[in-house]
Design an enzyme around this catalytic site. Structure first.
Site, PDB file in Angstrom:
ATOM      1  N   LYS A   1       2.071  -3.771   6.536  1.00 27.57           N
ATOM      2  CA  LYS A   1       2.449  -3.807   5.112  1.00 27.57           C
ATOM      3  C   LYS A   1       3.956  -3.639   4.961  1.00 27.57           C
ATOM      4  O   LYS A   1       4.599  -4.335   4.181  1.00 27.57           O
ATOM      5  CB  LYS A   1       1.711  -2.708   4.338  1.00 27.57           C
ATOM      6  CG  LYS A   1       0.228  -2.937   4.209  1.00 27.57           C
ATOM      7  CD  LYS A   1      -0.055  -4.138   3.321  1.00 27.57           C
ATOM      8  CE  LYS A   1      -1.488  -4.592   3.389  1.00 27.57           C
ATOM      9  NZ  LYS A   1      -1.739  -5.888   2.765  1.00 27.57           N
TER      10      LYS A   1
ATOM     11  N   SER B   1       0.839  -1.205   0.000  1.00 31.63           N
ATOM     12  CA  SER B   1       0.000   0.000   0.000  1.00 31.63           C
ATOM     13  C   SER B   1       0.869   1.248   0.000  1.00 31.63           C
ATOM     14  O   SER B   1       1.980   1.248   0.558  1.00 31.63           O
ATOM     15  CB  SER B   1      -0.860  -0.027   1.270  1.00 31.63           C
ATOM     16  OG  SER B   1      -1.449   1.232   1.481  1.00 31.63           O
TER      17      SER B   1
ATOM     18  N   TYR C   1      -1.911  -0.964  10.714  1.00 32.17           N
ATOM     19  CA  TYR C   1      -2.138  -1.566   9.393  1.00 32.17           C
ATOM     20  C   TYR C   1      -0.969  -1.248   8.462  1.00 32.17           C
ATOM     21  O   TYR C   1      -0.416  -2.132   7.797  1.00 32.17           O
ATOM     22  CB  TYR C   1      -3.454  -1.048   8.795  1.00 32.17           C
ATOM     23  CG  TYR C   1      -3.573  -1.305   7.317  1.00 32.17           C
ATOM     24  CD1 TYR C   1      -3.801  -2.592   6.834  1.00 32.17           C
ATOM     25  CD2 TYR C   1      -3.424  -0.275   6.383  1.00 32.17           C
ATOM     26  CE1 TYR C   1      -3.882  -2.843   5.467  1.00 32.17           C
ATOM     27  CE2 TYR C   1      -3.506  -0.512   5.021  1.00 32.17           C
ATOM     28  CZ  TYR C   1      -3.732  -1.796   4.566  1.00 32.17           C
ATOM     29  OH  TYR C   1      -3.803  -2.046   3.215  1.00 32.17           O
TER      30      TYR C   1
END
Ligand code: NAD
Ligand code: UD1
Length: 338
Positions: A153, A124, A149
């Protein structure tokens, strides 16, 4: 060639399954439906006329995953499976670290056991964190993520990179998505958030279809073209095609390569609201609200590396994104729960 899509029943995975089937790949999906519906499989069959192999498993469960590799000669994996809500990751960080990292470790170990050497990973733009100057380029510094989050990643990018360095012939493509929106043009598959959406496009869609009363526009005092936040929205079908190009690249190379997948263009919240109003034929009510914690004023991709090396670029306009999103939302006002 047979490709395993972990999390293939989800929003991006399902659109990628359609593009891979069209490109002649055989697709096997492994998903536990923690954030998707089994109905996606019927819809995929309606669009493609093909049946997809399905394993309803937790990808972190190595025994279950081994069965997939035992029963199929998997040539490459696209690893979508994971949790993806930024605010939820702040509330339950361990659950995010556990699921996102465990699925990746189990997957890499099982791939190793079965001699599968190609992976494409859903990363991302969030890995660029809060300090990188935009447009973001792949060789810019990463880190300073604003939420767990985002860190999952970045940690997974690291894990895959270390594994690729240690494993001769292993090929990994890390795709840093910008803001995926829209839906397949058939209106049969699309984004179907379980709760009240956090992201802009699904929120606007719910307002447009009358399920939510108005949109909160988080801030109109940013130093941007109209004061509202600017992002790089990319049609999910363009994103899906980027995966087909990345697979092709992964099969022919070894080592790790990173690509931004974005349209390379900044669109403001109000521009998106106006485009959506045009698509659905009526005004989208909105109110100006305070800035949302952790939001940046503006960012978008430098997507030239994917264009030069993969021969890929985003083709769809913002009007296309809104048209297809509205087509999906108006045909499926309750998502897959009709
Ligand atoms: P999604 O939630 O629609 O799809 C993820 C799928 O993974 C779901 O079908 C879910 O049921 C499945 N899953 C989750 N944990 C699993 C597990 N342990 N075992 C098996 N299946 C599991 O999300 P999406 O929007 O399609 O995103 C796909 C990937 O792309 C995710 O890794 C996400 O973090 C990443 N990504 C998404 C966006 C975005 O805006 N949608 C942006 C950047 C990156
Ligand atoms: C968010 C995540 C990012 C993730 C991406 C997925 C954060 C801080 N970042 O990015 O990690 O990869 O989603 O697409 O959450 N907006 C409103 N009203 C709304 C919702 C959003 O005005 O109800 C605005 C936001 O302030 C922002 C823009 O719309 O300016 C886009 O927001 P969103 O869709 O949530 O995406 P990002 O914040 O870019």
């Amino acid at each position: 060639m047979k490709i395993l899509l972990t999390g293939g029943a989800g929003y991006i995975g399902s659109h990628t399954a359609v593009e891979l089937a069209a490109a002649g790949y055989e697709v096997v999906i492994a998903d536990n439906f923690s954030n998707s519906s089994p109905k996606v499989l019927e819809r995929l069959e309606m669009i493609t006329g093909k049946r997809f192999g399905l394993y309803e498993i937790d990808v972190a469960d190595k025994t279950a995953l081994k069965k997939v590799f035992e029963e199929n000669k998997i040539d490459a994996v696209i690893h979508f499976a994971g949790y993806k809500s930024v605010p939820e990751s702040v509330k339950v960080p361990l659950s995010y670290y556990r699921n996102n990292i465990d699925t990746t470790l189990s997957l890499l170990e099982v791939m190793g056991e079965y001699g599968c050497n190609n992976i494409v990973f859903s990363s991302s733009a969030t890995v660029y964190g809060t300090k990188a100057p935009y447009p973001y380029k792949e060789d810019m510094e990463t880190g300073n993520c604003s939420n767990p989050y985002g860190w999952t990643k970045l940690f997974i990018e690291r894990i895959i990179t270390d594994y690729a360095a240690a494993k001769e012939g292993f090929s990994a493509v890390l795709l840093r998505y910008f803001n995926p929106v829209g839906a397949h043009e058939s209106g049969l598959i699309g984004e179907d958030p379980r709760d009240i959406p956090n992201n802009l496009m699904p929120y606007i869609s719910r307002v447009a279809v009358g399920k939510l009363p108005y949109l909160n526009v988080y801030g109109n005092d940013y130093p941007t073209k109209d004061g509202t936040g600017v992002r790089d929205y990319i049609h999910v079908t363009d994103l899906a095609k980027g995966h087909a190009a990345a697979l092709d690249f992964a099969e022919k190379h070894s080592g790790v390569e990173i690509f931004n997948l974005g349209a390379g263009k900044g669109i403001s919240v109000l521009e998106m609201v106006n485009a959506y109003s045009k698509a659905c034929g009526h005004d989208i009510p909105y109110k100006i609200a305070p800035r949302r914690d952790g939001d940046l004023a503006e960012f978008y991709a430098d997507a030239s590396k994917a264009n030069v090396i993969l021969g890929w670029k985003a083709e769809h306009s913002v009007d296309d994104m809104c048209r297809d999103s509205w087509n999906w939302q108006s045909k499926n006002p309750k998502g897959y729960n009709e």
